[in-house]
Design a protein around this motif. Sequence first.
Motif, PDB file in Angstrom:
ATOM      1  N   VAL A  17      -2.996  -1.095   1.612  1.00 38.07           N
ATOM      2  CA  VAL A  17      -3.948  -0.857   2.708  1.00 38.07           C
ATOM      3  C   VAL A  17      -4.638   0.486   2.515  1.00 38.07           C
ATOM      4  O   VAL A  17      -5.872   0.603   2.646  1.00 38.07           O
ATOM      5  CB  VAL A  17      -3.224  -0.901   4.066  1.00 38.07           C
ATOM      6  CG1 VAL A  17      -4.169  -0.479   5.193  1.00 38.07           C
ATOM      7  CG2 VAL A  17      -2.678  -2.298   4.339  1.00 38.07           C
ATOM      8  N   ARG A  18      -3.859   1.514   2.190  1.00 34.20           N
ATOM      9  CA  ARG A  18      -4.426   2.856   2.021  1.00 34.20           C
ATOM     10  C   ARG A  18      -5.407   2.912   0.847  1.00 34.20           C
ATOM     11  O   ARG A  18      -6.449   3.572   0.938  1.00 34.20           O
ATOM     12  CB  ARG A  18      -3.293   3.864   1.826  1.00 34.20           C
ATOM     13  CG  ARG A  18      -3.770   5.309   1.828  1.00 34.20           C
ATOM     14  CD  ARG A  18      -2.609   6.283   1.875  1.00 34.20           C
ATOM     15  NE  ARG A  18      -1.760   6.204   0.700  1.00 34.20           N
ATOM     16  CZ  ARG A  18      -0.499   5.784   0.711  1.00 34.20           C
ATOM     17  NH1 ARG A  18       0.064   5.387   1.843  1.00 34.20           N
ATOM     18  NH2 ARG A  18       0.216   5.761  -0.391  1.00 34.20           N
ATOM     19  N   ASP A  19      -5.088   2.204  -0.241  1.00 32.76           N
ATOM     20  CA  ASP A  19      -5.989   2.192  -1.385  1.00 32.76           C
ATOM     21  C   ASP A  19      -7.316   1.515  -1.050  1.00 32.76           C
ATOM     22  O   ASP A  19      -8.358   1.859  -1.614  1.00 32.76           O
ATOM     23  CB  ASP A  19      -5.333   1.470  -2.570  1.00 32.76           C
ATOM     24  CG  ASP A  19      -4.255   2.299  -3.233  1.00 32.76           C
ATOM     25  OD1 ASP A  19      -4.149   3.512  -2.928  1.00 32.76           O
ATOM     26  OD2 ASP A  19      -3.491   1.746  -4.054  1.00 32.76           O
ATOM     27  N   MET A  20      -7.278   0.532  -0.148  1.00 28.82           N
ATOM     28  CA  MET A  20      -8.495  -0.197   0.199  1.00 28.82           C
ATOM     29  C   MET A  20      -9.334   0.516   1.251  1.00 28.82           C
ATOM     30  O   MET A  20     -10.560   0.325   1.307  1.00 28.82           O
ATOM     31  CB  MET A  20      -8.126  -1.602   0.693  1.00 28.82           C
ATOM     32  CG  MET A  20      -9.301  -2.502   1.060  1.00 28.82           C
ATOM     33  SD  MET A  20     -10.445  -2.821  -0.313  1.00 28.82           S
ATOM     34  CE  MET A  20      -9.455  -3.946  -1.315  1.00 28.82           C
ATOM     35  N   LEU A  21      -8.736   1.359   2.066  1.00 30.90           N
ATOM     36  CA  LEU A  21      -9.445   1.949   3.201  1.00 30.90           C
ATOM     37  C   LEU A  21     -10.745   2.675   2.826  1.00 30.90           C
ATOM     38  O   LEU A  21     -11.744   2.547   3.547  1.00 30.90           O
ATOM     39  CB  LEU A  21      -8.515   2.898   3.965  1.00 30.90           C
ATOM     40  CG  LEU A  21      -7.478   2.230   4.868  1.00 30.90           C
ATOM     41  CD1 LEU A  21      -6.629   3.285   5.571  1.00 30.90           C
ATOM     42  CD2 LEU A  21      -8.157   1.330   5.896  1.00 30.90           C
ATOM     43  N   PRO A  22     -10.796   3.447   1.728  1.00 26.77           N
ATOM     44  CA  PRO A  22     -12.071   4.111   1.406  1.00 26.77           C
ATOM     45  C   PRO A  22     -13.215   3.135   1.140  1.00 26.77           C
ATOM     46  O   PRO A  22     -14.389   3.514   1.250  1.00 26.77           O
ATOM     47  CB  PRO A  22     -11.737   4.922   0.141  1.00 26.77           C
ATOM     48  CG  PRO A  22     -10.257   5.117   0.204  1.00 26.77           C
ATOM     49  CD  PRO A  22      -9.716   3.878   0.808  1.00 26.77           C
TER      50      PRO A  22
END
Length: 243
Positions: A17-22
Amino acid sequence: MFWRPELYRHPQFRVGVRDMLPQTPGTAAWGLMTGVAMAKSGLSLVESLSMALLVFAGSSQLASLPLLVAGAPMWVILATGFCVNLRFVVFSLHLRNYLMHLPLARRLVTGYLTTDMSYAILTRRHPHAAADEAGRHGQLAHLAGSCLANWLSWMLPSLAGIVLANFIPVEWGLGFAGILCLLGVMATLGTTRLRLVSAAVAGATAVAAYALPFKLNIVLAIGVAVLACLALEGRPRLTQAQP
């Protein structure tokens, strides 16, 4: 795939999720304008909502809309969508070792939810498929997290664009933000000379063959880049990571 609770509890799910957020702001802008385009193309509300939920492929949705408006034969519309999405054949070949241990139903769900973004983010974080069960589970959790974040950031704005089409001008051109977002992700994958060569070959081929119908320049670009990489991959200098 995503109905298994243990995936949500795995630490790699949050990493995905964190990798996709940007990437989500660009995806959301692209989805919003795709929803507007569907609503203003003459499709009914039910047809637009069905296309958004079932197709989940921005490039082929946008490519097929002018054909739908023009009343093109069904086979032409299907052929166009097929050609635009042929790049996923290459992605699938790469993901085979990551996913082939799953049952067919879970592979089908994964195939529906996996996009360019989630594929690129997974292979950047995990360049090679894990050989053990724990490693495979972690990679699946990472993919589930990135896919879920990507799906929500596309689907919710796309549905909003359909409902609010009369209040959002197409002239805003927000869809280009998604392309810039995708370029940013792909640029981070250029860690070896071979990958840079493949990107250059694919880009040059796509531009040179732009006049081909049904977006076949994309298919040709992928094919030429793959052949070029196969011919060059035995050279150590090209496959070494860039400093």
